[in-house]
Scaffold this active site. Structure first.
Site, PDB file in Angstrom:
ATOM      1  N   GLY A  15      13.259   8.394   4.690  1.00  0.00           N
ATOM      2  CA  GLY A  15      13.796   7.555   5.767  1.00  0.00           C
ATOM      3  C   GLY A  15      13.418   8.538   6.513  1.00  0.00           C
ATOM      4  O   GLY A  15      13.816   8.464   7.622  1.00  0.00           O
ATOM      5  N   MET A  90       5.663   0.854   0.616  1.00  0.00           N
ATOM      6  CA  MET A  90       4.940   1.017  -1.172  1.00  0.00           C
ATOM      7  C   MET A  90       4.885   0.139  -1.059  1.00  0.00           C
ATOM      8  O   MET A  90       4.645  -0.217  -2.493  1.00  0.00           O
ATOM      9  CB  MET A  90       5.729   1.378  -1.869  1.00  0.00           C
ATOM     10  CG  MET A  90       6.766   3.410  -1.114  1.00  0.00           C
ATOM     11  SD  MET A  90       5.347   5.306  -1.332  1.00  0.00           S
ATOM     12  CE  MET A  90       5.186   4.535  -2.698  1.00  0.00           C
ATOM     13  N   HIS A 109      -0.256   8.404   6.699  1.00  0.00           N
ATOM     14  CA  HIS A 109      -0.752   8.985   5.403  1.00  0.00           C
ATOM     15  C   HIS A 109      -0.254  11.155   5.439  1.00  0.00           C
ATOM     16  O   HIS A 109      -1.252  10.924   6.416  1.00  0.00           O
ATOM     17  CB  HIS A 109      -1.344   8.335   5.182  1.00  0.00           C
ATOM     18  CG  HIS A 109      -2.257   8.755   4.011  1.00  0.00           C
ATOM     19  ND1 HIS A 109      -1.825   8.416   2.478  1.00  0.00           N
ATOM     20  CD2 HIS A 109      -2.820   9.273   3.266  1.00  0.00           C
ATOM     21  CE1 HIS A 109      -1.690   8.613   1.631  1.00  0.00           C
ATOM     22  NE2 HIS A 109      -3.049   9.164   1.957  1.00  0.00           N
TER      23      HIS A 109
END
Ligand code: GRF
Length: 192
Positions: A15, A90, A109
């Site tokens: 996080g 995920m 990403h």
């Protein structure tokens, strides 16, 4: 004055991006919900410390992916969420989520997409002896890291880099780029 937009962050792990978004002083929206599919993820504690409501979405508690995503959509709608920012989430978004939030789901990403989609993008670039990697922010579609690209920033891979130092520099870029792109989107910049 128009009302501030409400958004959710989806995360499954540490996080650090969630925290960077939360700590951005001039964020143009309110992060009102963290959606997390891992009950033990560190990001949950971060959200609790920051006073952000958490929805733990446990896939095993649902019969199907559709039911799982509908549970998430219900939680989002109950909180009046309009935008979704994936930050280390995920799971692959399915059509229940994609249809409910068409054009409003964004992901970050750690590679210069379309190179190295999926898992271990930093490791792949490092092991391939690439001289350049980077960060991509993109809209989410049904593929793995395939949606329309909104923004990219390159990061040099130095001869002295280890996996760890490279990861640190890539994450530092992520932590600045994601809040910046979120503000552009909320303020009416890029659209899918
Ligand atoms: C980030 O590198 C992000 O690009 C990728 O997953 C990682 C999450 O890291 N999608 P963190 O949990 O935000 O620290």
């Amino acid at each position: 004055m128009s009302e501030r937009k409400r958004a959710a962050v989806f995360a499954s792990g540490t996080g650090s991006n969630f925290e960077a978004i939360m700590k951005q002083d001039d964020l143009a929206c309110d992060i009102v919900l963290l959606v997390c599919d891992q009950p033990d993820a560190k990001v949950i504690e971060k959200a609790e410390n920051l006073g952000v409501k958490v929805f733990v979405a446990n896939r095993k508690a649902y019969e199907s992916k559709v039911a799982f995503e509908q549970g998430i959509v219900d939680a989002l709608k109950a909180t009046d969420v309009e935008w979704i920012f994936l930050a280390g989430y995920m799971r692959i978004a399915g059509e229940t989520l994609l249809q409910a939030y068409e054009g409003k789901i964004v992901n970050i990403h750690p590679s210069l997409l379309p190179k190295y989609p999926g898992l271990d993008a930093i490791g792949q670039a490092f092991r391939a002896n690439d001289t350049k990697s980077g960060v991509t922010v993109h809209f989410v579609d049904e593929g793995i890291d395939t949606g329309p690209i909104i923004a990219q920033e390159a990061v040099d891979i130095l001869p002295t880099d280890t996996m760890e130092t490279l990861q640190q520099r890539i994450q530092a870029v992520e932590h600045k780029l994601y809040p910046t792109v979120i503000n552009q989107l909320i303020n009416g910049g890029a659209t899918s």
